[in-house]
Design an enzyme around this catalytic site. Structure first.
Site, PDB file in Angstrom:
ATOM      1  N   GLY A  45       0.783  -1.235   0.000  1.00  0.00           N
ATOM      2  CA  GLY A  45       0.000   0.000   0.000  1.00  0.00           C
ATOM      3  C   GLY A  45       0.811   1.278   0.000  1.00  0.00           C
ATOM      4  O   GLY A  45       0.374   2.295  -0.538  1.00  0.00           O
ATOM      5  N   GLU A 102       3.925   4.055   5.797  1.00  0.00           N
ATOM      6  CA  GLU A 102       2.720   3.226   5.694  1.00  0.00           C
ATOM      7  C   GLU A 102       1.641   3.984   4.921  1.00  0.00           C
ATOM      8  O   GLU A 102       1.684   5.216   4.818  1.00  0.00           O
ATOM      9  CB  GLU A 102       2.282   2.859   7.140  1.00  0.00           C
ATOM     10  CG  GLU A 102       1.004   2.095   7.300  1.00  0.00           C
ATOM     11  CD  GLU A 102       0.981   0.717   6.652  1.00  0.00           C
ATOM     12  OE1 GLU A 102       1.223   0.621   5.438  1.00  0.00           O
ATOM     13  OE2 GLU A 102       0.645  -0.262   7.350  1.00  0.00           O
ATOM     14  N   ASP A 103       0.689   3.254   4.362  1.00  0.00           N
ATOM     15  CA  ASP A 103      -0.369   3.913   3.594  1.00  0.00           C
ATOM     16  C   ASP A 103      -1.453   4.496   4.498  1.00  0.00           C
ATOM     17  O   ASP A 103      -1.854   5.642   4.359  1.00  0.00           O
ATOM     18  CB  ASP A 103      -0.986   2.952   2.566  1.00  0.00           C
ATOM     19  CG  ASP A 103      -1.500   1.642   3.169  1.00  0.00           C
ATOM     20  OD1 ASP A 103      -1.326   1.399   4.386  1.00  0.00           O
ATOM     21  OD2 ASP A 103      -2.071   0.828   2.412  1.00  0.00           O
ATOM     22  N   ASP A 106      -5.189   2.630  10.549  1.00  0.00           N
ATOM     23  CA  ASP A 106      -6.620   2.398  10.783  1.00  0.00           C
ATOM     24  C   ASP A 106      -6.801   2.055  12.263  1.00  0.00           C
ATOM     25  O   ASP A 106      -6.825   2.948  13.106  1.00  0.00           O
ATOM     26  CB  ASP A 106      -7.070   1.285   9.841  1.00  0.00           C
ATOM     27  CG  ASP A 106      -8.564   1.030   9.842  1.00  0.00           C
ATOM     28  OD1 ASP A 106      -9.303   1.892  10.328  1.00  0.00           O
ATOM     29  OD2 ASP A 106      -8.999  -0.027   9.357  1.00  0.00           O
ATOM     30  N   LYS A 134      -7.227   7.164  10.227  1.00  0.00           N
ATOM     31  CA  LYS A 134      -8.653   7.164  10.598  1.00  0.00           C
ATOM     32  C   LYS A 134      -8.717   7.220  12.124  1.00  0.00           C
ATOM     33  O   LYS A 134      -8.744   6.172  12.784  1.00  0.00           O
ATOM     34  CB  LYS A 134      -9.322   5.863  10.140  1.00  0.00           C
ATOM     35  CG  LYS A 134      -9.549   5.725   8.652  1.00  0.00           C
ATOM     36  CD  LYS A 134     -10.263   4.399   8.374  1.00  0.00           C
ATOM     37  CE  LYS A 134     -10.320   4.079   6.919  1.00  0.00           C
ATOM     38  NZ  LYS A 134     -10.735   2.686   6.640  1.00  0.00           N
ATOM     39  N   ASP A 162      -5.638  -0.294  -1.759  1.00  0.00           N
ATOM     40  CA  ASP A 162      -6.394  -1.235  -2.584  1.00  0.00           C
ATOM     41  C   ASP A 162      -7.653  -1.750  -1.897  1.00  0.00           C
ATOM     42  O   ASP A 162      -7.824  -1.621  -0.675  1.00  0.00           O
ATOM     43  CB  ASP A 162      -5.524  -2.457  -2.897  1.00  0.00           C
ATOM     44  CG  ASP A 162      -5.371  -3.365  -1.676  1.00  0.00           C
ATOM     45  OD1 ASP A 162      -4.973  -2.852  -0.607  1.00  0.00           O
ATOM     46  OD2 ASP A 162      -5.687  -4.562  -1.767  1.00  0.00           O
ATOM     47  N   ARG A 168      -5.189   0.395  -6.863  1.00  0.00           N
ATOM     48  CA  ARG A 168      -3.957   1.050  -6.384  1.00  0.00           C
ATOM     49  C   ARG A 168      -3.481   2.125  -7.358  1.00  0.00           C
ATOM     50  O   ARG A 168      -2.814   3.076  -6.981  1.00  0.00           O
ATOM     51  CB  ARG A 168      -2.824   0.030  -6.220  1.00  0.00           C
ATOM     52  CG  ARG A 168      -3.042  -0.985  -5.119  1.00  0.00           C
ATOM     53  CD  ARG A 168      -1.730  -1.722  -4.842  1.00  0.00           C
ATOM     54  NE  ARG A 168      -1.934  -2.976  -4.130  1.00  0.00           N
ATOM     55  CZ  ARG A 168      -2.072  -3.089  -2.817  1.00  0.00           C
ATOM     56  NH1 ARG A 168      -2.053  -2.012  -2.055  1.00  0.00           N
ATOM     57  NH2 ARG A 168      -2.246  -4.270  -2.258  1.00  0.00           N
TER      58      ARG A 168
HETATM   59  P1  IMP Z   1      -4.769  -1.516  10.887  1.00  0.00           P
HETATM   60  O1  IMP Z   1      -3.886  -2.610  11.331  1.00  0.00           O
HETATM   61  O2  IMP Z   1      -6.205  -1.735  11.300  1.00  0.00           O
HETATM   62  O3  IMP Z   1      -4.275  -0.124  11.270  1.00  0.00           O
HETATM   63  O4  IMP Z   1      -4.865  -1.599   9.311  1.00  0.00           O
HETATM   64  C1  IMP Z   1      -3.915  -1.072   8.527  1.00  0.00           C
HETATM   65  C2  IMP Z   1      -3.974  -1.706   7.151  1.00  0.00           C
HETATM   66  O5  IMP Z   1      -5.334  -1.971   6.759  1.00  0.00           O
HETATM   67  C3  IMP Z   1      -3.443  -0.750   6.120  1.00  0.00           C
HETATM   68  O6  IMP Z   1      -2.062  -0.922   5.913  1.00  0.00           O
HETATM   69  C4  IMP Z   1      -4.257  -1.093   4.896  1.00  0.00           C
HETATM   70  O7  IMP Z   1      -3.632  -2.132   4.180  1.00  0.00           O
HETATM   71  C5  IMP Z   1      -5.566  -1.601   5.420  1.00  0.00           C
HETATM   72  N1  IMP Z   1      -6.633  -0.578   5.400  1.00  0.00           N
HETATM   73  C6  IMP Z   1      -7.255  -0.020   6.473  1.00  0.00           C
HETATM   74  N2  IMP Z   1      -8.177   0.871   6.076  1.00  0.00           N
HETATM   75  C7  IMP Z   1      -8.134   0.882   4.720  1.00  0.00           C
HETATM   76  C8  IMP Z   1      -8.855   1.632   3.714  1.00  0.00           C
HETATM   77  O8  IMP Z   1      -9.722   2.484   3.963  1.00  0.00           O
HETATM   78  N3  IMP Z   1      -8.512   1.340   2.435  1.00  0.00           N
HETATM   79  C9  IMP Z   1      -7.561   0.436   2.079  1.00  0.00           C
HETATM   80  N4  IMP Z   1      -6.865  -0.272   2.992  1.00  0.00           N
HETATM   81  C10 IMP Z   1      -7.147  -0.038   4.284  1.00  0.00           C
HETATM   82 MG    MG Z   2      -1.195  -1.769   3.998  1.00  0.00          MG
END
Ligand code: IMP
Ligand code: MG
Length: 184
Positions: A45, A102-103, A106, A134, A162, A168
Site C-alpha cells: 500500500g 505506511e499507507d 486504521d 482514521k 487497494d 492502487r
Molecule cells: P490496521 O492494522 O487496522 O491499522 O490496518 C492497517 C492496514 O489496513 C493498512 O495498511 C491497509 O492495508 C488496510 N486498510 C485499512 N483501512 C483501509 C482503507 O480504507 N482502504 C484500504 N486499505 C485499508
Molecule cells: Mg497496507
C-alpha cells in the site's frame, strides 16, 4: 480528471496529495538534516506514497530504503486482528534512524506490531509516516509522527491503497462505493 465509476467520492486530488507530500518531505529533511535515515516501506500500500515522499527529501539526509510486507487483512474491508509479516527487511536496522512509511493507520494493529518487532532490533530511533489516518478507529495509543491527512471512517482506495488488490493505480484517494464490498 476522469473519475473511476466504482468511486463514490474523491477525497484528495493528485494536486492536493502532491502538495502535502512535499510538505512532509520538507519537514523530514529538516528533522533528519545531517543524519542518516532508513526508510522502511510497508508493501504494497505505501509504495506510491513512499516513492513520491523519498523524492521530496533533500541531500542533507542520507537516505537508505528497504521494504517489509505485513498484513492484518485476509479479505474485504474488516481487519482480522492477525498481523502476519511475510516479507522481512534484508538490511539490519540496528543503530539506524528508522522511518516506517505506511499507507493508512486504521486500528493501528499493523503498525504497533511492526514497531514492536523493529524496536526489538535496537534501532537508534523509530518514527512513522502515514499518508492517511482514521482517528475514529484507533485501538492503540501511539501517535503518527508524519501524517498526510485524517479521514472519516470510510473505506478508501487509490494512490497505492487497494480493495482486494484493485484500484492502487488511481492517482487520487477516493471513497469506494459501499455496494462493491457489501457482504465482504
Ligand atoms: P490496521 O492494522 O487496522 O491499522 O490496518 C492497517 C492496514 O489496513 C493498512 O495498511 C491497509 O492495508 C488496510 N486498510 C485499512 N483501512 C483501509 C482503507 O480504507 N482502504 C484500504 N486499505 C485499508
Ligand atoms: Mg497496507
Amino acid at each position: 480528471m476522469k473519475i473511476h465509476p466504482d468511486i463514490h467520492e474523491v477525497l484528495f486530488t493528485p494536486d492536493k496529495i502532491a502538495k502535502r507530500v512535499k510538505q512532509i518531505g520538507t519537514q523530514i529533511s529538516k528533522d533528519y538534516h545531517g543524519d542518516d535515515l532508513f526508510l522502511v516501506v510497508i508493501l504494497q500500500g505505501a509504495i506510491i506514497f513512499a516513492s513520491d515522499l523519498m523524492r521530496q527529501i533533500d541531500h542533507g539526509v542520507k537516505v537508505v530504503s528497504g521494504s517489509m510486507a505485513a498484513s492484518s487483512y485476509h479479505k474485504g474491508t474488516v481487519s482480522t486482528g492477525h498481523v502476519q509479516i511475510y516479507l522481512d527487511l534484508k538490511e539490519d536496522p540496528g543503530g539506524k534512524n528508522i522511518l516506517i512509511v505506511e499507507d493508512i493507520f486504521d486500528t493501528g494493529r499493523t503498525l504497533s506490531n511492526l514497531i514492536k518487532q523493529l524496536t526489538a532490533r535496537d534501532p537508534k530511533s523509530i518514527k512513522v509516516a502515514s499518508l492517511l489516518s482514521k482517528p475514529s478507529r484507533r485501538e492503540t495509543e501511539f501517535t503518527i509522527d508524519y501524517c498526510g491527512f485524517e479521514i472519516p471512517n470510510k473505506f478508501v482506495v487509490g494512490y497505492g491503497l487497494d480493495f482486494n488488490q484493485r484500484y492502487r493505480e488511481l492517482p487520487y484517494v477516493g471513497i469506494l462505493k459501499p455496494e462493491l464490498y457489501a457482504g465482504c
